[in-house]
Write an enzyme that holds these catalytic residues in place. Structure first.
Site, short mmCIF file in Angstrom:
data_model
loop_
_atom_site.label_atom_id
_atom_site.label_comp_id
_atom_site.label_asym_id
_atom_site.label_seq_id
_atom_site.Cartn_x
_atom_site.Cartn_y
_atom_site.Cartn_z
N SER A 53 -14.63 -29.74 -6.85
CA SER A 53 -13.52 -30.18 -6.01
C SER A 53 -12.20 -29.79 -6.64
CB SER A 53 -13.55 -31.70 -5.86
OG SER A 53 -12.50 -32.15 -5.03
N TYR A 55 -14.84 -40.14 -10.40
CA TYR A 55 -15.13 -38.96 -9.57
C TYR A 55 -14.33 -37.74 -10.04
CZ TYR A 55 -15.55 -35.97 -5.46
OH TYR A 55 -15.79 -34.90 -4.62
N1 NAP Z 1 -16.20 -34.72 1.41
C1 NAP Z 1 -15.19 -34.10 0.81
O1 NAP Z 1 -14.06 -34.11 1.30
C2 NAP Z 1 -15.41 -33.37 -0.49
C3 NAP Z 1 -14.30 -32.76 -1.10
C4 NAP Z 1 -14.49 -32.07 -2.29
C5 NAP Z 1 -15.76 -31.98 -2.84
N2 NAP Z 1 -16.81 -32.59 -2.24
C6 NAP Z 1 -18.13 -32.46 -2.86
O2 NAP Z 1 -19.08 -32.06 -1.89
C7 NAP Z 1 -20.38 -32.55 -2.26
C8 NAP Z 1 -21.02 -33.23 -1.07
O3 NAP Z 1 -20.26 -34.35 -0.71
P1 NAP Z 1 -20.26 -34.97 0.78
O4 NAP Z 1 -18.85 -35.26 1.10
O5 NAP Z 1 -21.07 -34.13 1.66
O6 NAP Z 1 -20.99 -36.38 0.48
P2 NAP Z 1 -22.12 -37.19 1.28
O7 NAP Z 1 -22.11 -36.88 2.73
O8 NAP Z 1 -21.94 -38.61 0.86
O9 NAP Z 1 -23.47 -36.59 0.68
C9 NAP Z 1 -23.87 -36.85 -0.64
C10 NAP Z 1 -25.27 -36.32 -0.80
O10 NAP Z 1 -25.69 -36.50 -2.15
C11 NAP Z 1 -26.94 -37.19 -2.15
N3 NAP Z 1 -27.10 -38.00 -3.35
C12 NAP Z 1 -26.23 -38.90 -3.86
N4 NAP Z 1 -26.73 -39.46 -4.97
C13 NAP Z 1 -27.95 -38.89 -5.16
C14 NAP Z 1 -28.97 -39.06 -6.14
N5 NAP Z 1 -28.83 -39.93 -7.15
N6 NAP Z 1 -30.08 -38.31 -6.04
C15 NAP Z 1 -30.25 -37.44 -5.02
N7 NAP Z 1 -29.32 -37.23 -4.06
C16 NAP Z 1 -28.19 -37.96 -4.14
C17 NAP Z 1 -26.91 -38.06 -0.90
O11 NAP Z 1 -28.21 -38.51 -0.60
P3 NAP Z 1 -28.45 -39.77 0.40
O12 NAP Z 1 -28.39 -39.20 1.78
O13 NAP Z 1 -29.81 -40.24 0.02
O14 NAP Z 1 -27.36 -40.77 0.12
C18 NAP Z 1 -26.31 -37.07 0.07
O15 NAP Z 1 -27.30 -36.16 0.48
C19 NAP Z 1 -20.17 -33.45 -3.48
O16 NAP Z 1 -20.49 -32.73 -4.64
C20 NAP Z 1 -18.68 -33.74 -3.44
O17 NAP Z 1 -18.16 -34.00 -4.73
C21 NAP Z 1 -16.67 -33.29 -1.08
#
Ligand code: NAP
Length: 267
Positions: free
Chosen positions: A142, A166
């Site tokens: 990020s 985070y």
């Molecule tokens: N959203 C944003 O604006 C944003 C911005 C910058 C970077 N990111 C990065 O993008 C990536 C995805 O984020 P997202 O926004 O798509 O989040 P999200 O929708 O909350 O998805 C998180 C995913 O990680 C899985 N997960 C969490 N803990 C886990 C564990 N202990 N073991 C296995 N799986 C696990 C979740 O599984 P479950 O379905 O079982 O919960 C889900 O599939 C992350 O690395 C985040 O840092 C996101």
């Protein structure tokens, strides 16, 4: 022969039951010649995601592996089950609990999943990546990153708040991408980090972020690194919006090496 190996590219995507990881998996599954394996901690959710992606992309070569990525034991077991080469590893799983929580192995959950989860999966699957060389790792990090404290990685001395934990984790993901890039370059494996985009998700909501991009928009840069030539030629770099972007954490060699050594010792 070259054509055959293109046909057989295998990608492992974590976080695929979530917003951005799911969209990355969809993009890869829709790319001709890819077999996609999702990692899910909940087998029912993983199975439902596989079914949905098969339906949406018409690609039947989509499967699921179960692992709680906060646990070293699960990652080790996954790597032991893994058979054959791995051409692309996308680390996207992350969690942002509002209160400080520890994994079943006793490690603060953001450090366990968001940092050690990335680290250990790359480490454990290195033989499979080497066997597929040229291969690549894409670490979803990020722009929202900083505040790494090498003496308090688990927020034992500092008061925990999920935003600080985070930002620390995402800084670590970017630094470890540099460390692994150097170590894996001789084996034909590239390692890059990227910011996906600002996407509404459970992770973002926990941090109080709204998100103005769709998951598919958020998947664009990571999927581009996973499939296009750039991700196989450039290594150790950080990308935003499909552009190589200077990373302020890449210059601190001592901190990168210390972080790598600390992660290696977390047993
Ligand atoms: N959203 C944003 O604006 C944003 C911005 C910058 C970077 N990111 C990065 O993008 C990536 C995805 O984020 P997202 O926004 O798509 O989040 P999200 O929708 O909350 O998805 C998180 C995913 O990680 C899985 N997960 C969490 N803990 C886990 C564990 N202990 N073991 C296995 N799986 C696990 C979740 O599984 P479950 O379905 O079982 O919960 C889900 O599939 C992350 O690395 C985040 O840092 C996101």
């Amino acid at each position: 022969m070259r054509h055959e190996s293109r046909q057989a590219r295998v990608a492992l995507v974590t976080g695929a039951t979530g917003a951005i990881g799911g969209a990355i998996a969809r993009r890869l599954a829709a790319t001709p010649g890819f077999r996609v394996v999702l990692v899910a901690r909940d087998p029912h959710k993983g199975g439902a995601t596989v079914e949905a992606l098969r339906r949406e992309t018409g690609n039947s070569a989509i499967d699921c592996e179960c692992a709680d990525l906060s646990l070293q034991a699960d990652i080790r077991a996954l790597a032991q089950r893994w058979q054959g080469p791995l051409h692309v590893l996308v680390n996207a799983a992350a969690e942002t609990p509002r209160e400080r929580q520890v994994s079943a192995e006793g490690v603060e959950r953001q450090f366990a999943t968001n940092v050690l989860g990335y680290f250990r999966l790359i480490e454990a699957l290195t033989p499979a990546l080497q066997a597929a060389a040229p291969a690549r790792v894409v670490n979803v990090a990020s722009y929202w990153a900083g505040g790494l404290d090498l003496d308090d990685l688990e927020f034992e001395r500092r008061p925990y708040d999920n935003d600080s934990a985070y930002r620390q984790a995402k800084q670590a993901d970017r630094m470890l991408s540099v460390a692994f890039a150097e170590r894996l370059a001789p084996h034909g494996v590239t390692v890059n980090a990227c910011h996906p985009g600002d996407v509404r998700s459970r992770l973002a909501a926990n941090l109080g972020f709204g998100g103005h991009e769709t998951p598919d928009e958020g998947a664009r840069t990571p999927a581009w690194l996973a499939t296009e030539a750039v991700g196989g030629t450039v290594t150790g770099k950080y990308f935003e919006q499909q552009r190589e972007t200077p990373c302020r954490f890449a210059a601190d060699r001592a901190a990168i090496d210390t972080l790598y050594a600390v992660c290696l010792e977390y047993r």
